[in-house]
Design an enzyme around this catalytic site. Structure first.
Site, PDB file in Angstrom:
ATOM      1  N   GLU A   4       0.786  -1.368   0.029  1.00 34.94           N
ATOM      2  CA  GLU A   4      -0.192   0.100   0.118  1.00 34.94           C
ATOM      3  C   GLU A   4       0.876   1.200   0.120  1.00 34.94           C
ATOM      4  OE1 GLU A   4      -3.597  -0.187   0.867  1.00 34.94           O
ATOM      5  OE2 GLU A   4      -3.925  -2.262   1.254  1.00 34.94           O
ATOM      6  N   THR A  25      -8.939  -1.524  -7.648  1.00 39.20           N
ATOM      7  CA  THR A  25      -9.759  -0.748  -8.272  1.00 39.20           C
ATOM      8  C   THR A  25     -11.247  -0.558  -7.191  1.00 39.20           C
ATOM      9  OG1 THR A  25     -10.434  -2.818  -9.588  1.00 39.20           O
ATOM     10  CG2 THR A  25      -8.847  -1.053 -10.751  1.00 39.20           C
TER      11      THR A  25
END
Length: 616
Positions: A390, A457
């Site tokens: 991340e 997404t």
């Protein structure tokens, strides 16, 4: 994954005392030896010290019928040195006189068919080991050898090579034994297909395009067999893949903390029908700390004991088996569904802060990850590693100055360590805004070392912006009024492709949950809000399986459903929108799709079904 909740606190637990059914032995009343029931040329008895707590220990004997006719009874005798004694026992009538001990079968476990085994145990005091073992009057190893002969160890998990339409070559590391290994049984789907003296075997006559599972079991010179190795799943080449998962990647995240409050276990993948419709599982998460891969939750991972009704195969864990928890359940799932591959995912939003230190020495970090993933206790469970990256160098949970090349360097080190036969993947940002997170990393440089990218997404918009505007958290495309340019799936995939990442290495991400606001008066997207809508586990987030009933869709925007129920406004994917997104993924020649996470789906796995059907 931004939807990761706070980690669960360690749980207090106790292990039941092994001797709950033990018969305490009044030493003053112990009797002498009984007459042996029969000769023991076709049976063996082996001893194992199960545990030692300083002031005492637990011992276990295993009796095996190695002959061709049934045994009607058994008696095991042995000597302990002075100072060592049996204090209680179970599953046998144990008596002692001086330093000599005798164990006779119970009425219900005396008969042993050829090849069958029975165990009995005891607690004792002292530090001595048994000697002079006799079984039914004969040597415990079935002949004139060393008494108390131990069974062999498990061989190494076999590797598979030279896979063709009809054959596969298996290789494994040798087992060990105190008196030597005689041969190995090769088991396919649990059934013996060959016995060999070496550590390789080529299985021929197989069917093209078919899944098989192999294990190996060693036999010592006394014909005692040891535990089976870990399982190796193999799919032969060619053939019609049939109704199975096909060539597209269909990957779901299994969260280790789901076994607590959500009561979601590996067995649910089977009972929901999802296991037959996926190709890969990411087990989330391992921690990243001190520049190393570390265990996330040892209790959930490999300590939790599963009851028979919770277990994939209906067999309960025992307190003393070497591997329990979700890892063991995943092993059982793979045995039932050999096509599934499992990756251990490290990082996640909460633990991604450790990547900054890890990238300072990629080779050392890769080594630590390899050592953990390939730990002999569970090496056969995992088929590779996933880094839930991340974006530390693009300011996710943390910010660092490692630069655009850090991700490429990390994946290069991972591939060098894990080699060509393991999967190496990563979950990555989907921020396609100008100068955004995708622009800050050399993803194309990393792609040459990776099998695929899980492009996240979803979570583009949500009640982390408490006042709105309301917007779908996983828009497939842009639309007039979208709150942030570049925050949609189509632009994210396009930017990765423009960098030079092959489409076949990009997976489209799907959220099995919705994000919502409260204090909303406008039905259409773009309305204002006062905060996060109530959620079962976290404000602003709710599972699809709940929302489909409590707040059914009222419209669709940018390929994602939305709904207004009272003053609450939610957006989430449904089987219909997922079907459309899978069609788009196929049009883009993507490698497949992945989702976060299994627990958000219905009990019959309708979202997984939509992904499977949509990708074909």
């Amino acid at each position: 994954m931004n939807s990761q909740p706070a980690l669960h606190r360690p749980r207090f637990r106790s292990r039941a005392v092994a001797g709950l059914t033990a018969l305490l032995l009044p030493l003053a009343a112990l009797v002498g030896l009984a007459t042996p029931a029969q000769a023991a040329a076709s049976a063996t008895a082996s001893y194992t010290k199960v545990s030692d707590w300083g002031t005492g220990f637990e011992g276990k004997w295993t009796v095996k019928n190695t002959g061709t006719t049934s045994l009607s009874s058994w008696t095991v005798e042995w000597d302990f040195p002075a100072g060592t004694a049996v204090t209680s026992g179970w599953d046998a009538d144990i008596t002692g006189a001086a330093n000599h001990w005798t164990a006779k079968n119970k009425t219900w476990n005396g008969t042993l068919a050829p090849g069958a085994t029975v165990t009995f145990g005891f607690n004792g005091t002292g530090a001595g080991a048994p000697a002079g073992c006799k079984l039914n009057g004969g040597s415990c190893d079935g002949g004139p050898g060393v008494p108390g002969d131990n069974p062999p160890s498990a061989p190494g998990t076999p590797t598979a090579s030279e896979i063709t339409n009809t054959s596969v070559k298996l290789s494994w590391t040798a087992a060990t034994d105190d008196n030597g290994i005689k041969n190995y049984d090769v088991l396919r789907g649990g059934a013996k297909v060959a016995t060999v003296t070496g550590t390789t075997y080529t299985n021929t006559g197989l069917t093209a395009g078919t899944d098989y599972s192999y294990t190996i079991q060693a036999r010592d010179t006394a014909d005692q067999t040891g535990p089976v190795s870990g399982a190796r799943a193999v799919r032969t080449t060619g053939g019609d893949p049939g109704p199975g998962p096909g060539s597209k990647v269909k990957l779901g995240y299994f969260t280790e903390w789901g076994v607590y409050g959500r009561n979601y276990h590996v067995k649910n993948l089977d009972t929901s029908g999802s296991a037959a419709k996926i190709t890969h599982i990411n087990y989330a998460f391992g921690n990243v700390a001190g520049g190393k891969c570390t265990i996330g939750d040892s209790y959930a991972d490999y300590e939790k004991a599963y009851t028979a009704d919770q277990s994939v195969d209906g067999v309960a864990d025992t307190w003393d088996q070497p591997l329990r928890g979700s890892f063991n359940q995943l092993r059982k799932l793979k045995a039932k569904y050999p096509h599934i591959k499992v990756l251990w995912s490290f990082g996640g939003w909460t633990w991604s802060g450790g990547f900054g230190q890890a990238v300072q020495n990629p080779a050392a970090f890769a080594q630590s990850c390899y050592d953990l993933v390939e730990d002999p206790r569970w090496a056969d469970v995992f088929d590779g590693i996933d880094l839930d990256w991340e974006y530390p160098n693009a300011c996710g949970l943390t910010c660092d100055t490692s630069g655009p090349a850090s991700f490429k360097n990390m994946m290069q080190a991972m591939r060098a360590k894990f080699g060509p036969n393991n999967l190496v993947t990563a979950a990555t940002t989907a921020d396609a805004s100008a100068g955004g997170k995708i622009d800050k990393v050399d993803y194309a440089g990393a792609a040459q070392y990776m099998d695929w990218f899980n492009v996240m997404t979803y979570d583009f918009f949500g009640a982390f912006a408490a006042q709105g505007p309301t917007a779908p958290h996983s828009p497939l495309t842009s639309y007039p009024g979208i709150p942030q340019a570049g925050f949609n799936s189509a632009e994210a995939i396009a930017k990765f492709k423009a960098q030079g990442v092959p489409a076949s290495k990009l997976l489209l991400g799907i959220g099995f949950y919705g994000r919502g606001w409260t204090g909303v008066t406008q039905d259409a997207p773009g309305g204002t809000a006062t905060g996060a809508a109530p959620g079962t586990y976290e404000a602003g987030i709710e599972d699809y399986k709940v929302l489909k009933n409590t707040c059914p869709p009222t419209g669709t925007i940018a390929g994602t459903s939305y709904a207004k129920c009272g003053s609450n406004w939610w957006s989430y994917d449904t089987p219909s929108t997922i079907t459309s997104k899978m069609a788009w993924a196929n049009q883009q020649s993507l490698g497949g799709a992945f989702f976060w996470d299994f627990t958000g789906d219905t009990a019959n796995g309708e979202l997984v079904t939509a992904i499977n059907s949509g990708l074909g």
